[in-house]
Motif scaffolding. Sequence first.
Motif, PDB file in Angstrom:
ATOM      1  N   VAL A 184      -3.004   6.605  28.465  1.00 45.45           N
ATOM      2  CA  VAL A 184      -1.904   6.577  27.502  1.00 45.45           C
ATOM      3  C   VAL A 184      -1.239   7.951  27.441  1.00 45.45           C
ATOM      4  O   VAL A 184      -1.915   8.978  27.380  1.00 45.45           O
ATOM      5  CB  VAL A 184      -2.419   6.180  26.107  1.00 45.45           C
ATOM      6  CG1 VAL A 184      -1.331   6.283  25.067  1.00 45.45           C
ATOM      7  CG2 VAL A 184      -2.999   4.791  26.140  1.00 45.45           C
ATOM      8  N   ILE A 185       0.089   7.972  27.429  1.00 44.95           N
ATOM      9  CA  ILE A 185       0.830   9.236  27.341  1.00 44.95           C
ATOM     10  C   ILE A 185       0.674   9.793  25.927  1.00 44.95           C
ATOM     11  O   ILE A 185       0.970   9.113  24.955  1.00 44.95           O
ATOM     12  CB  ILE A 185       2.312   9.048  27.684  1.00 44.95           C
ATOM     13  CG1 ILE A 185       2.450   8.656  29.152  1.00 44.95           C
ATOM     14  CG2 ILE A 185       3.097  10.317  27.400  1.00 44.95           C
ATOM     15  CD1 ILE A 185       3.861   8.381  29.582  1.00 44.95           C
ATOM     16  N   VAL A 186       0.220  11.060  25.842  1.00 43.49           N
ATOM     17  CA  VAL A 186       0.043  11.699  24.545  1.00 43.49           C
ATOM     18  C   VAL A 186       1.114  12.746  24.283  1.00 43.49           C
ATOM     19  O   VAL A 186       1.270  13.206  23.154  1.00 43.49           O
ATOM     20  CB  VAL A 186      -1.360  12.312  24.401  1.00 43.49           C
ATOM     21  CG1 VAL A 186      -2.424  11.224  24.381  1.00 43.49           C
ATOM     22  CG2 VAL A 186      -1.643  13.329  25.477  1.00 43.49           C
ATOM     23  N   ASP A 187       1.846  13.148  25.337  1.00 43.00           N
ATOM     24  CA  ASP A 187       2.900  14.147  25.178  1.00 43.00           C
ATOM     25  C   ASP A 187       3.938  13.921  26.279  1.00 43.00           C
ATOM     26  O   ASP A 187       3.590  13.752  27.448  1.00 43.00           O
ATOM     27  CB  ASP A 187       2.313  15.555  25.284  1.00 43.00           C
ATOM     28  CG  ASP A 187       3.311  16.638  24.949  1.00 43.00           C
ATOM     29  OD1 ASP A 187       4.162  16.414  24.056  1.00 43.00           O
ATOM     30  OD2 ASP A 187       3.241  17.725  25.541  1.00 43.00           O
ATOM     31  N   LEU A 188       5.231  13.891  25.905  1.00 47.77           N
ATOM     32  CA  LEU A 188       6.319  13.728  26.854  1.00 47.77           C
ATOM     33  C   LEU A 188       7.425  14.680  26.452  1.00 47.77           C
ATOM     34  O   LEU A 188       7.912  14.638  25.325  1.00 47.77           O
ATOM     35  CB  LEU A 188       6.835  12.285  26.846  1.00 47.77           C
ATOM     36  CG  LEU A 188       7.974  11.969  27.803  1.00 47.77           C
ATOM     37  CD1 LEU A 188       7.525  12.105  29.252  1.00 47.77           C
ATOM     38  CD2 LEU A 188       8.507  10.565  27.559  1.00 47.77           C
ATOM     39  N   VAL A 189       7.803  15.559  27.394  1.00 44.58           N
ATOM     40  CA  VAL A 189       8.798  16.583  27.114  1.00 44.58           C
ATOM     41  C   VAL A 189       9.880  16.542  28.191  1.00 44.58           C
ATOM     42  O   VAL A 189       9.577  16.531  29.381  1.00 44.58           O
ATOM     43  CB  VAL A 189       8.164  17.994  27.100  1.00 44.58           C
ATOM     44  CG1 VAL A 189       9.218  19.066  26.865  1.00 44.58           C
ATOM     45  CG2 VAL A 189       7.060  18.067  26.070  1.00 44.58           C
ATOM     46  N   THR A 194      -8.420  17.170  35.325  1.00 47.82           N
ATOM     47  CA  THR A 194      -8.098  17.098  33.907  1.00 47.82           C
ATOM     48  C   THR A 194      -8.077  18.480  33.287  1.00 47.82           C
ATOM     49  O   THR A 194      -8.667  19.426  33.810  1.00 47.82           O
ATOM     50  CB  THR A 194      -9.132  16.238  33.158  1.00 47.82           C
ATOM     51  OG1 THR A 194     -10.412  16.831  33.288  1.00 47.82           O
ATOM     52  CG2 THR A 194      -9.147  14.829  33.691  1.00 47.82           C
ATOM     53  N   GLU A 195      -7.375  18.581  32.182  1.00 42.77           N
ATOM     54  CA  GLU A 195      -7.399  19.792  31.365  1.00 42.77           C
ATOM     55  C   GLU A 195      -7.421  19.363  29.912  1.00 42.77           C
ATOM     56  O   GLU A 195      -7.081  18.226  29.583  1.00 42.77           O
ATOM     57  CB  GLU A 195      -6.213  20.702  31.664  1.00 42.77           C
ATOM     58  CG  GLU A 195      -4.860  20.097  31.346  1.00 42.77           C
ATOM     59  CD  GLU A 195      -3.722  21.036  31.711  1.00 42.77           C
ATOM     60  OE1 GLU A 195      -2.952  21.391  30.800  1.00 42.77           O
ATOM     61  OE2 GLU A 195      -3.606  21.396  32.881  1.00 42.77           O
ATOM     62  N   ASP A 196      -7.829  20.260  29.048  1.00 47.19           N
ATOM     63  CA  ASP A 196      -7.913  19.927  27.626  1.00 47.19           C
ATOM     64  C   ASP A 196      -6.539  20.023  26.966  1.00 47.19           C
ATOM     65  O   ASP A 196      -5.775  20.941  27.242  1.00 47.19           O
ATOM     66  CB  ASP A 196      -8.893  20.853  26.912  1.00 47.19           C
ATOM     67  CG  ASP A 196     -10.334  20.563  27.291  1.00 47.19           C
ATOM     68  OD1 ASP A 196     -10.620  19.404  27.642  1.00 47.19           O
ATOM     69  OD2 ASP A 196     -11.159  21.473  27.244  1.00 47.19           O
ATOM     70  N   PHE A 197      -6.243  19.062  26.114  1.00 50.03           N
ATOM     71  CA  PHE A 197      -4.998  19.019  25.350  1.00 50.03           C
ATOM     72  C   PHE A 197      -5.373  18.996  23.880  1.00 50.03           C
ATOM     73  O   PHE A 197      -6.123  18.128  23.432  1.00 50.03           O
ATOM     74  CB  PHE A 197      -4.197  17.763  25.720  1.00 50.03           C
ATOM     75  CG  PHE A 197      -2.944  17.586  24.917  1.00 50.03           C
ATOM     76  CD1 PHE A 197      -1.812  18.319  25.210  1.00 50.03           C
ATOM     77  CD2 PHE A 197      -2.894  16.673  23.879  1.00 50.03           C
ATOM     78  CE1 PHE A 197      -0.651  18.149  24.483  1.00 50.03           C
ATOM     79  CE2 PHE A 197      -1.744  16.494  23.137  1.00 50.03           C
ATOM     80  CZ  PHE A 197      -0.613  17.236  23.448  1.00 50.03           C
ATOM     81  N   ASP A 198      -4.868  19.963  23.134  1.00 48.33           N
ATOM     82  CA  ASP A 198      -5.179  20.059  21.709  1.00 48.33           C
ATOM     83  C   ASP A 198      -3.971  19.571  20.918  1.00 48.33           C
ATOM     84  O   ASP A 198      -2.892  20.149  21.001  1.00 48.33           O
ATOM     85  CB  ASP A 198      -5.514  21.500  21.342  1.00 48.33           C
ATOM     86  CG  ASP A 198      -5.983  21.638  19.913  1.00 48.33           C
ATOM     87  OD1 ASP A 198      -6.514  20.660  19.363  1.00 48.33           O
ATOM     88  OD2 ASP A 198      -5.816  22.731  19.346  1.00 48.33           O
ATOM     89  N   ASN A 199      -4.154  18.501  20.155  1.00 47.91           N
ATOM     90  CA  ASN A 199      -3.048  17.949  19.370  1.00 47.91           C
ATOM     91  C   ASN A 199      -3.090  18.390  17.907  1.00 47.91           C
ATOM     92  O   ASN A 199      -2.415  17.825  17.070  1.00 47.91           O
ATOM     93  CB  ASN A 199      -3.025  16.424  19.466  1.00 47.91           C
ATOM     94  CG  ASN A 199      -4.248  15.769  18.871  1.00 47.91           C
ATOM     95  OD1 ASN A 199      -5.139  16.433  18.343  1.00 47.91           O
ATOM     96  ND2 ASN A 199      -4.299  14.452  18.969  1.00 47.91           N
ATOM     97  N   GLY A 200      -3.907  19.388  17.608  1.00 49.94           N
ATOM     98  CA  GLY A 200      -4.013  19.884  16.248  1.00 49.94           C
ATOM     99  C   GLY A 200      -5.179  19.289  15.487  1.00 49.94           C
ATOM    100  O   GLY A 200      -5.665  19.872  14.532  1.00 49.94           O
ATOM    101  N   VAL A 201      -5.621  18.114  15.899  1.00 49.91           N
ATOM    102  CA  VAL A 201      -6.734  17.450  15.233  1.00 49.91           C
ATOM    103  C   VAL A 201      -7.982  17.493  16.108  1.00 49.91           C
ATOM    104  O   VAL A 201      -9.070  17.784  15.646  1.00 49.91           O
ATOM    105  CB  VAL A 201      -6.379  15.979  14.890  1.00 49.91           C
ATOM    106  CG1 VAL A 201      -7.551  15.263  14.274  1.00 49.91           C
ATOM    107  CG2 VAL A 201      -5.168  15.929  13.994  1.00 49.91           C
ATOM    108  N   MET A 202      -7.782  17.206  17.397  1.00 45.40           N
ATOM    109  CA  MET A 202      -8.907  17.217  18.320  1.00 45.40           C
ATOM    110  C   MET A 202      -8.421  17.583  19.710  1.00 45.40           C
ATOM    111  O   MET A 202      -7.225  17.610  19.977  1.00 45.40           O
ATOM    112  CB  MET A 202      -9.602  15.862  18.345  1.00 45.40           C
ATOM    113  CG  MET A 202      -8.760  14.735  18.831  1.00 45.40           C
ATOM    114  SD  MET A 202      -9.745  13.248  18.758  1.00 45.40           S
ATOM    115  CE  MET A 202      -8.535  12.037  19.147  1.00 45.40           C
TER     116      MET A 202
END
Length: 104
Positions: free
Chosen positions: A97-102, A59-67
């Motif tokens: 759950v997918i949080v980012d798809l590019v 795993t790695e950390d993903f920052d969505n601007g809020v948390m």
Amino acid sequence: MKLRDFMLGVATGLAAAIVIKEASEKISPYVPANQVLNNVKAEFKKETPIDGSWIYMKTEDFDNGVMSIPVYRGGISRMVDGEIEYFEFAADARSGVIVDLVKS
């Protein structure tokens, strides 16, 4: 066997199951990476066949601007109209759950 003894056995078994479940979640609170990849592939297969796929097992950390949340990073490639499309995704490691798809 008395009803009291039976109920005591059921309550003990239930308590043990709860303790074991809580302990296992503390040891590995994440969904297995392979399961996350299989779920993503299943969703993509609903539209078109998949050419290839990959996922990082750590795993790695993903920052969505809020948390910041732990995620698995991965990718999918598929053939659409004779051209290969590449997608990269980040999936929540706890829920899958997918949080980012590019599309790349």
